[in-house]
Write an enzyme that holds these catalytic residues in place. Structure first.
Site, PDB file in Angstrom:
ATOM      1  N   ASP A 100       0.172   5.648  -1.429  1.00  0.00           N
ATOM      2  CA  ASP A 100      -0.537   6.914  -1.248  1.00  0.00           C
ATOM      3  C   ASP A 100      -2.021   6.765  -0.904  1.00  0.00           C
ATOM      4  OD1 ASP A 100       1.849   7.294  -2.544  1.00  0.00           O
ATOM      5  OD2 ASP A 100       1.068   8.600  -4.105  1.00  0.00           O
TER       6      ASP A 100
ATOM      7  N   ASP B  28      -0.312   5.315 -19.857  1.00  0.00           N
ATOM      8  CA  ASP B  28      -0.790   4.800 -21.145  1.00  0.00           C
ATOM      9  C   ASP B  28       0.216   3.816 -21.749  1.00  0.00           C
ATOM     10  OD1 ASP B  28       1.242   6.219 -22.438  1.00  0.00           O
ATOM     11  OD2 ASP B  28      -0.088   7.763 -23.242  1.00  0.00           O
TER      12      ASP B  28
ATOM     13  N   TRP C  78       6.078  -2.574  -4.763  1.00  0.00           N
ATOM     14  CA  TRP C  78       5.327  -1.673  -5.635  1.00  0.00           C
ATOM     15  C   TRP C  78       5.164  -2.292  -7.025  1.00  0.00           C
ATOM     16  CZ3 TRP C  78       5.979   0.867 -10.246  1.00  0.00           C
ATOM     17  CH2 TRP C  78       5.061   1.891 -10.523  1.00  0.00           C
TER      18      TRP C  78
ATOM     19  N   ASP D 168       9.776  14.691  -4.494  1.00  0.00           N
ATOM     20  CA  ASP D 168      10.295  13.391  -4.914  1.00  0.00           C
ATOM     21  C   ASP D 168      11.771  13.244  -4.569  1.00  0.00           C
ATOM     22  OD1 ASP D 168      10.180  10.885  -6.113  1.00  0.00           O
ATOM     23  OD2 ASP D 168      10.673  11.650  -8.094  1.00  0.00           O
TER      24      ASP D 168
ATOM     25  N   ILE E 281       0.861  -1.184   0.000  1.00  0.00           N
ATOM     26  CA  ILE E 281       0.000   0.000   0.000  1.00  0.00           C
ATOM     27  C   ILE E 281       0.895   1.230   0.000  1.00  0.00           C
ATOM     28  CG2 ILE E 281      -0.162  -0.076   2.525  1.00  0.00           C
ATOM     29  CD1 ILE E 281      -2.803   1.296   2.409  1.00  0.00           C
TER      30      ILE E 281
END
Length: 555
Positions: free
Chosen positions: A61, A140, A85, A277, A59
């Site tokens: 954000d 995408d 992740w 970041d 898990i």
């Protein structure tokens, strides 16, 4: 020094340097939320009992929190296939009280070309008529980051169990014309409605090392146009992830929150928060929103210092707020990553938790935000324990007994009567570095004093949360530390120490400390919420009933 009342919410006051008086009350334990949260198993000593955590897997954000249909809704980044992740979907849970959560089926998962490689972070907005809409980042087929919309299939379902995506997706995307970096364009905010009738939303991005919040506008929430300039940007800050932009009331003694679309009023100021970041910390600015120019203007002191203030000075990232219209408050949720190795995460079968939801508001000084665990968490308290007043001398450690040391809510207040022996700071130093140099085992003039959490017999392991007072430029300076350097004998863990200075004058007010303890997480709130530090720790000895909780005063 003396203790007078431990509540678990352990309340006690300490007067320092000479023997002092204090009170503390303790609740013997915090009730475990449900059987599937239970961490009593010898095989899972680090699973939390009252923090938000899925049964298994990865898990990160928190996404799209909102109140709808009598429920609090929390979506979150989740990997249904493992404890690392990847394969990201929007998982979904609901709650009546922000504490006890029920998991539902995943709300959003890859199914269109615009999100076929992942459904990343985003936010929910309540449109006129009470209709929720989610804007989220999709990946995408070209690995470009684009922005999509999803709306409920059935508005009469208070659980919002099914969502449908627009055939017009993506609504916002990088192009040759707009020159947006296709790998740095993500995490749309909650949108706000301007007085001109246009919706506005921010997307995190960067150009080289300049971080920015790109502004888009729309009349119908579907057709979005990029504004001529970002809402705000800053050189040298790198990628801005998970931006958040919201109003706060000035001189707000009642801690009241306001709707995200409230702007342009004299009693409102604005907060711009970004998750950097490069540093993996959540920073914020306080300023004003120029509704005519569509720009955020940091206030004096914030312009020159940049993103100095943080929500939490420990392990905390990718946070998100929402306005709780049922109780007129703004709620903050954040992600706490593991400090264990990836191999250990895979072995455990899970990774990541969320902090206890916090109320957040502007401090009466106007210089910073204040955070405090939601009131609902107090419903988990059980079995109060009261201590008579005790005197504690410097160098003493007192065991806090009669409590579940791995699952507790402790409140303490310290009162200092003599600051004649404080150490001097000759030059400014980063507080985290100072906490590393002067940890819990280093005696000072006044301090360290605080708690030893997850302490083992003989103190081979412990996590220390403490204060230390310095003199800097003829003023008293309070340092708050979360020292994990001796938290575990497992050296594969990240045992970084964290800390910050707390804007408290110890001559004129008490130093308060509230610490939420939950098996592998320690959330600490200093100065009545003016400083927050979260830690993840994995002791090897101080687990289950072998863990001790101690009051410490080293000076």
């Amino acid at each position: 020094m003396a203790i007078s009342s431990i509540f678990l919410l352990s309340l006690f006051s300490l007067i320092y340097v000479i023997p002092i008086e204090a009170t503390h009350h303790v609740y013997q334990t915090l009730e475990t939320l449900s059987s599937h949260h239970s961490s009593k198993s010898n095989h899972q000593p680090y699973r939390t009992a009252y923090h938000f955590q899925p049964l298994k897997n990865w898990i990160n954000d928190p996404n799209g929190p909102m109140r709808y249909g009598g429920f609090y809704h929390l979506f979150y980044q989740y990997n249904p296939k493992g404890a690392v992740w990847g394969n990201i979907v929007w998982a979904h849970s609901v709650s009546k009280d922000l504490v006890n959560w029920t998991p539902l089926d995943h709300a959003i998962h890859p199914s269109q070309p615009s999100d076929i490689k992942g459904c990343w972070s985003g936010s929910a907005t309540i449109l006129p008529g009470g209709k929720p809409a989610i804007l989220y980042t999709g990946i995408d087929p070209n690995n470009h980051q684009v922005q999509n919309i999803a709306i409920p299939k059935n508005m009469s379902d208070p659980l919002l169990r099914e969502w449908k995506k627009s055939p017009k997706n993506p609504l916002m995307e990088p192009t040759i014309a707009n020159k947006i970096n296709s790998s740095s364009f993500r995490d749309p905010t909650t949108s706000w409605l301007g007085k001109d009738g246009f919706w506005r939303v921010l997307i995190g991005s960067k150009i080289d090392t300049k971080g920015m919040a790109i502004l888009y506008k729309s009349k119908n929430f579907v057709d979005w146009v990029e504004a001529k300039h970002p809402l705000h940007s800053a050189e040298g800050t790198g990628m801005w992830e998970c931006p958040d932009f919201y109003p706060v009331l000035d001189k707000n003694l009642l801690r009241t929150g306001v709707d995200t679309s409230r702007n342009g009023d004299d009693d409102v100021r604005h907060v711009l928060k970004v998750s950097l970041d490069d540093t993996k910390h959540d920073h914020y600015l306080i300023g004003s929103y120029d509704v005519v120019k569509d720009v955020f203007v940091p206030e004096n002191g914030f312009e020159d210092n940049g993103f100095v203030l943080r929500y939490d000075y420990g392990k905390y990232y990718a946070s998100k707020t929402f306005f709780d219209d049922g109780k007129n408050r703004r709620i903050l949720l954040g992600w706490v990553n593991e400090s264990s190795s990836v191999a250990d995460d895979v072995k455990k079968g899970w990774s990541g938790i969320h902090t206890i939801p916090r109320e957040i508001w502007l401090h009466e000084s106007g210089k910073q935000l204040v955070q405090w665990p939601v009131k609902e968490i107090e419903n988990l308290r059980m079995n109060p324990v009261n201590w008579p007043t005790k005197v504690i001398k410097g160098g003493e450690r007192i065991s806090i007994t009669g409590v579940d040391s791995v699952q507790a809510d402790v409140e303490i207040s310290f009162e200092i009567s003599d600051l004649g022996k404080v150490e001097s700071l000759r030059k400014w130093i980063d507080p985290q570095l100072l906490c590393s140099q002067k940890g819990a085992g280093v005696k000072g003039g006044v301090g360290p004093f605080g708690l030893l959490v997850f302490a083992s017999q003989g103190l081979k392991e412990y996590t220390a949360v403490f204060f230390r007072i310095f003199k800097y430029q003829d003023k008293n300076l309070v340092l708050m530390c979360s020292d994990q350097s001796r938290s575990s004998l497992n050296k594969d863990n990240d045992m970084t120490s964290y800390g910050t200075f707390v804007d408290v004058d110890p001559l004129h007010e008490k130093l308060s400390l509230r610490t939420l303890i939950d098996h592998s997480v320690v959330e600490s709130f200093g100065g009545e919420g003016r400083a927050c530090v979260t830690a993840r720790v994995y002791p090897t000895l101080a687990i289950h009933d072998k863990a001790m909780l101690k009051l410490t005063s080293e000076y």
